[in-house]
Design a protein around this motif. Sequence first.
Motif, PDB file in Angstrom:
ATOM      1  N   THR A   1       0.852  -1.185   0.000  1.00  0.00           N
ATOM      2  CA  THR A   1       0.000   0.000   0.000  1.00  0.00           C
ATOM      3  C   THR A   1       0.889   1.236   0.000  1.00  0.00           C
ATOM      4  O   THR A   1       2.017   1.220   0.507  1.00  0.00           O
ATOM      5  CB  THR A   1      -0.909   0.033   1.237  1.00  0.00           C
ATOM      6  OG1 THR A   1      -0.111   0.039   2.422  1.00  0.00           O
ATOM      7  CG2 THR A   1      -1.833  -1.175   1.259  1.00  0.00           C
ATOM      8  N   GLU A   2       0.386   2.318  -0.580  1.00  0.00           N
ATOM      9  CA  GLU A   2       1.134   3.569  -0.655  1.00  0.00           C
ATOM     10  C   GLU A   2       0.226   4.730  -0.279  1.00  0.00           C
ATOM     11  O   GLU A   2      -0.924   4.798  -0.737  1.00  0.00           O
ATOM     12  CB  GLU A   2       1.695   3.773  -2.064  1.00  0.00           C
ATOM     13  CG  GLU A   2       2.457   5.077  -2.234  1.00  0.00           C
ATOM     14  CD  GLU A   2       2.944   5.295  -3.659  1.00  0.00           C
ATOM     15  OE1 GLU A   2       3.576   6.334  -3.905  1.00  0.00           O
ATOM     16  OE2 GLU A   2       2.683   4.424  -4.513  1.00  0.00           O
ATOM     17  N   HIS A   3       0.720   5.626   0.552  1.00  0.00           N
ATOM     18  CA  HIS A   3      -0.022   6.816   0.950  1.00  0.00           C
ATOM     19  C   HIS A   3       0.869   8.032   0.727  1.00  0.00           C
ATOM     20  O   HIS A   3       2.010   8.068   1.203  1.00  0.00           O
ATOM     21  CB  HIS A   3      -0.429   6.751   2.426  1.00  0.00           C
ATOM     22  CG  HIS A   3      -1.205   5.524   2.790  1.00  0.00           C
ATOM     23  ND1 HIS A   3      -2.556   5.387   2.550  1.00  0.00           N
ATOM     24  CD2 HIS A   3      -0.822   4.364   3.374  1.00  0.00           C
ATOM     25  CE1 HIS A   3      -2.967   4.211   2.975  1.00  0.00           C
ATOM     26  NE2 HIS A   3      -1.925   3.560   3.472  1.00  0.00           N
ATOM     27  N   VAL A   4       0.379   9.013   0.016  1.00  0.00           N
ATOM     28  CA  VAL A   4       1.069  10.289  -0.161  1.00  0.00           C
ATOM     29  C   VAL A   4       0.161  11.361   0.431  1.00  0.00           C
ATOM     30  O   VAL A   4      -0.964  11.556  -0.047  1.00  0.00           O
ATOM     31  CB  VAL A   4       1.365  10.585  -1.639  1.00  0.00           C
ATOM     32  CG1 VAL A   4       2.131  11.900  -1.772  1.00  0.00           C
ATOM     33  CG2 VAL A   4       2.155   9.451  -2.266  1.00  0.00           C
ATOM     34  N   LEU A   5       0.626  12.029   1.464  1.00  0.00           N
ATOM     35  CA  LEU A   5      -0.216  13.000   2.152  1.00  0.00           C
ATOM     36  C   LEU A   5       0.636  14.090   2.781  1.00  0.00           C
ATOM     37  O   LEU A   5       1.856  13.945   2.928  1.00  0.00           O
ATOM     38  CB  LEU A   5      -1.060  12.317   3.220  1.00  0.00           C
ATOM     39  CG  LEU A   5      -0.353  11.733   4.455  1.00  0.00           C
ATOM     40  CD1 LEU A   5      -1.368  11.505   5.556  1.00  0.00           C
ATOM     41  CD2 LEU A   5       0.358  10.423   4.132  1.00  0.00           C
ATOM     42  N   THR A   6      -0.021  15.166   3.144  1.00  0.00           N
ATOM     43  CA  THR A   6       0.637  16.252   3.869  1.00  0.00           C
ATOM     44  C   THR A   6       0.338  16.090   5.351  1.00  0.00           C
ATOM     45  O   THR A   6      -0.828  15.985   5.754  1.00  0.00           O
ATOM     46  CB  THR A   6       0.135  17.619   3.380  1.00  0.00           C
ATOM     47  OG1 THR A   6       0.412  17.750   1.984  1.00  0.00           O
ATOM     48  CG2 THR A   6       0.815  18.743   4.144  1.00  0.00           C
ATOM     49  N   MET A   7       1.390  16.054   6.172  1.00  0.00           N
ATOM     50  CA  MET A   7       1.223  15.866   7.608  1.00  0.00           C
ATOM     51  C   MET A   7       1.804  17.057   8.365  1.00  0.00           C
ATOM     52  O   MET A   7       2.878  17.567   8.018  1.00  0.00           O
ATOM     53  CB  MET A   7       1.909  14.574   8.072  1.00  0.00           C
ATOM     54  CG  MET A   7       1.351  13.312   7.448  1.00  0.00           C
ATOM     55  SD  MET A   7       2.095  11.804   8.141  1.00  0.00           S
ATOM     56  CE  MET A   7       1.334  11.770   9.775  1.00  0.00           C
ATOM     57  N   LYS A   8       1.082  17.483   9.394  1.00  0.00           N
ATOM     58  CA  LYS A   8       1.579  18.504  10.311  1.00  0.00           C
ATOM     59  C   LYS A   8       1.929  17.839  11.631  1.00  0.00           C
ATOM     60  O   LYS A   8       1.503  16.719  11.909  1.00  0.00           O
ATOM     61  CB  LYS A   8       0.518  19.582  10.522  1.00  0.00           C
ATOM     62  CG  LYS A   8       0.202  20.387   9.269  1.00  0.00           C
ATOM     63  CD  LYS A   8      -0.818  21.477   9.552  1.00  0.00           C
ATOM     64  CE  LYS A   8      -1.118  22.281   8.292  1.00  0.00           C
ATOM     65  NZ  LYS A   8      -2.131  23.342   8.537  1.00  0.00           N
ATOM     66  N   GLN A   9       2.708  18.519  12.430  1.00  0.00           N
ATOM     67  CA  GLN A   9       3.144  17.961  13.702  1.00  0.00           C
ATOM     68  C   GLN A   9       1.949  17.529  14.545  1.00  0.00           C
ATOM     69  O   GLN A   9       0.983  18.271  14.713  1.00  0.00           O
ATOM     70  CB  GLN A   9       3.979  18.982  14.463  1.00  0.00           C
ATOM     71  CG  GLN A   9       4.587  18.437  15.746  1.00  0.00           C
ATOM     72  CD  GLN A   9       5.568  19.404  16.367  1.00  0.00           C
ATOM     73  OE1 GLN A   9       6.008  20.348  15.713  1.00  0.00           O
ATOM     74  NE2 GLN A   9       5.927  19.189  17.616  1.00  0.00           N
ATOM     75  N   GLY A  10       2.015  16.280  15.021  1.00  0.00           N
ATOM     76  CA  GLY A  10       0.949  15.737  15.854  1.00  0.00           C
ATOM     77  C   GLY A  10      -0.078  14.935  15.097  1.00  0.00           C
ATOM     78  O   GLY A  10      -0.882  14.220  15.720  1.00  0.00           O
ATOM     79  N   GLU A  11      -0.108  15.018  13.764  1.00  0.00           N
ATOM     80  CA  GLU A  11      -1.099  14.277  12.992  1.00  0.00           C
ATOM     81  C   GLU A  11      -0.701  12.813  12.859  1.00  0.00           C
ATOM     82  O   GLU A  11       0.484  12.465  12.896  1.00  0.00           O
ATOM     83  CB  GLU A  11      -1.277  14.905  11.605  1.00  0.00           C
ATOM     84  CG  GLU A  11      -1.954  16.266  11.656  1.00  0.00           C
ATOM     85  CD  GLU A  11      -2.254  16.821  10.273  1.00  0.00           C
ATOM     86  OE1 GLU A  11      -3.020  17.787  10.194  1.00  0.00           O
ATOM     87  OE2 GLU A  11      -1.695  16.291   9.279  1.00  0.00           O
ATOM     88  N   THR A  12      -1.703  11.954  12.660  1.00  0.00           N
ATOM     89  CA  THR A  12      -1.500  10.507  12.616  1.00  0.00           C
ATOM     90  C   THR A  12      -2.135   9.940  11.354  1.00  0.00           C
ATOM     91  O   THR A  12      -3.179  10.421  10.886  1.00  0.00           O
ATOM     92  CB  THR A  12      -2.120   9.839  13.856  1.00  0.00           C
ATOM     93  OG1 THR A  12      -1.526  10.383  15.031  1.00  0.00           O
ATOM     94  CG2 THR A  12      -1.898   8.331  13.845  1.00  0.00           C
ATOM     95  N   THR A  13      -1.509   8.905  10.804  1.00  0.00           N
ATOM     96  CA  THR A  13      -2.070   8.168   9.669  1.00  0.00           C
ATOM     97  C   THR A  13      -1.830   6.683   9.873  1.00  0.00           C
ATOM     98  O   THR A  13      -1.075   6.281  10.759  1.00  0.00           O
ATOM     99  CB  THR A  13      -1.448   8.650   8.339  1.00  0.00           C
ATOM    100  OG1 THR A  13      -2.164   8.064   7.248  1.00  0.00           O
ATOM    101  CG2 THR A  13       0.029   8.245   8.247  1.00  0.00           C
ATOM    102  N   GLN A  14      -2.488   5.864   9.042  1.00  0.00           N
ATOM    103  CA  GLN A  14      -2.417   4.412   9.169  1.00  0.00           C
ATOM    104  C   GLN A  14      -1.700   3.808   7.957  1.00  0.00           C
ATOM    105  O   GLN A  14      -1.865   4.283   6.828  1.00  0.00           O
ATOM    106  CB  GLN A  14      -3.829   3.810   9.261  1.00  0.00           C
ATOM    107  CG  GLN A  14      -4.655   4.288  10.444  1.00  0.00           C
ATOM    108  CD  GLN A  14      -4.188   3.689  11.755  1.00  0.00           C
ATOM    109  OE1 GLN A  14      -3.729   2.544  11.799  1.00  0.00           O
ATOM    110  NE2 GLN A  14      -4.311   4.461  12.826  1.00  0.00           N
ATOM    111  N   ALA A  15      -0.937   2.758   8.200  1.00  0.00           N
ATOM    112  CA  ALA A  15      -0.278   2.016   7.113  1.00  0.00           C
ATOM    113  C   ALA A  15       0.100   0.630   7.613  1.00  0.00           C
ATOM    114  O   ALA A  15       0.771   0.505   8.647  1.00  0.00           O
ATOM    115  CB  ALA A  15       0.966   2.752   6.615  1.00  0.00           C
ATOM    116  N   GLY A  16      -0.357  -0.406   6.905  1.00  0.00           N
ATOM    117  CA  GLY A  16       0.009  -1.775   7.238  1.00  0.00           C
ATOM    118  C   GLY A  16      -0.409  -2.207   8.623  1.00  0.00           C
ATOM    119  O   GLY A  16       0.247  -3.053   9.236  1.00  0.00           O
TER     120      GLY A  16
END
Length: 665
Positions: A518-533
């Motif tokens: 899976t591939e995720h391309v996103l803009t993240m700011k300090q403290g933000e969370t995302t999911q992968a695997g």
Amino acid sequence: MIIEIGHYALILALATAIIVSLVPLVGARRRDQAMMDVAPIGSLVLFALVAFSFGVLTYAHVVSDFSVKNVWENSHSLMPLIYKYSGVWGNHEGSMMLWLLILALFSALVAAFGRNLPDTLRANVLSVQAWISVAFIFFILLTSNPFARLDPAPAEGKDLNPILQDIGLAIHPPLLYLGYVGFSVCFSFAVAALIEGRIDAAWARWVRPWTLAAWTFLTLGIAMGSYWAYYELGWGGWWFWDPVENASFMPWLAGTALLHSALVMEKREALKIWTVLLAILTFSLSLMGTFLVRSGVLTSVHAFATDPSRGVFILCILLLFIGGALSLFAFRAPRLTSGGLFAPISREGALVVNNLILTVACGTVLTGTLYPLVLETLTDEKISVGPPFFNMTFGLLMAPLLVIVPFGPMLAWKRGDLLGALQRLYTVAALAFVAAVVFFYMQHGGPVLSILGLAAGLFLVFGAIADLWYRAGIGKQPLGVAWRRLKGLPRSAFGTAFAHAGFGVAVLGIVAVSTFQTEHVLTMKQGETTQAGGYALRFDGMRKATGPNYTEERGHFTISRGGVEVTDVWSAKRVYVAGQMPTTEAGILTFGASQLYVSLGDATDDGGMVVRIWWKPFILCIWGGAVIMAFGGFVSLSDRRLRVGAPRRKAKVAKPATPAMEPAE
């Protein structure tokens, strides 16, 4: 002064190589033992001179002697010591010196360990090796002198290309060249045999260990290069079908075919003419790879040189050796015997199919690599042949090989029993399919056809185990007897099993990562969370850091699963001080055979950071499979029958003269 001595040693090496290229050849024709003895002695002297010259160049890099142009262009006083060493071959001139050093090393090894060879064959082999040395020493001295001086000497160097300042590039070129240049021995054996006009099973036994050694190192070199590109370039891929990647892959395909055809020739004295042709073509592909990297016809992260004059020189070497060898082959081949006969359903037949698939696949890669260059030369039209072409054509060609490989060891020589092999392997195939379905559903689905790819990889692994299982008689013999039979199997049998199983493991990794990543391309700011695997990644912000010769901005990510922190990872954007060249340092976390891959992009105006995150399931199986294959090669090399190559010669006795050519059948 030491630099000039190193340069002079290279000139002496040229003189030595010229002597070795001529005197033993004449001696072999005249049966003059004294002249033939020049070959081993001269080859050892040649290696000593080249090693000394290479050592001097290394010394200049280590002490940062910027009066040497090569050091000034490719080093910096702040560079870590390990990269000062690797910087020796991290450029065109130094890499050619490494090529020459390994070429001289193989010549010295043939001289030292080839005492069991007939005197005439050894003399001819070492003479052919010396021809190649002469050509490349001339090339280095005339177009790529690594000992050129600067006056006045600069105070500081320009630094090594930042993407080459990595441990992977300290290991990758030497391994790759041990494979590339190792095939020169096979080439020299082929040309020497054609000169003598005698090719038989003994010749195959002599050439197989050198083929196996070169293939093993080339396997490791390609794997190391692939992994380096994967983690260093920050693009997340493990193979791009770059033309220079293909340049190393084609000799591997041809060398794999040569390894198997030499086995048929040794066991059955069949495929003689084909084996000699493969030996010539395999090294020819290595030379072509050298031309592509150094001629300037390609633009690639792998390419070293862009000087057309160097390309013309290497092209002349290419035409001389490939054209000369193929011309000699065309003249001699019709006068050689064709060898033994065998049934289509036999181990020989399976190996012939193996050779056909590998050579056609190699031809496909060659076509896709060279076609854009030829078209641009003829029409000035630029086109790109990329992964879609190679994935479709190469994948379809190799698919039948995955099914055929486990059958080969199960078939007898000369005439095999296909039904018997099927009866032994149908259980293996069923287990592989069931395991593939389970694997598929554990990964929560995907393209249904991927089950077939997974099953093919598992079939290779289980088939390799089954070969040893049946040969030991496990299940049919008492356990103690089966264990003794298993221990009594030749090491080459275990080496073959490891190589085939490693191939299967690599196929598993390729299918798994191609299907389930899976591939995720996103803009993240300090403290933000995302999911992968199945993992949560929290971006904790950027920090500045300083290295020995670079500055960097590092992004910190905290990894958690189920609300529990597991670990953390750093990903960085680095700038090297000397050349102000930026690089991306990916953050990679390993979970078993899978990896979480985090790469930083550019900062956004609102204070965020572009982040690319991949989840790559079982990707380490790709390189792990290559390591297992190489381990199988080393295990086979440890087999005394391969290590020795052929029985030592007995004391000479008077016997009738052998005809120069074998009688036709």
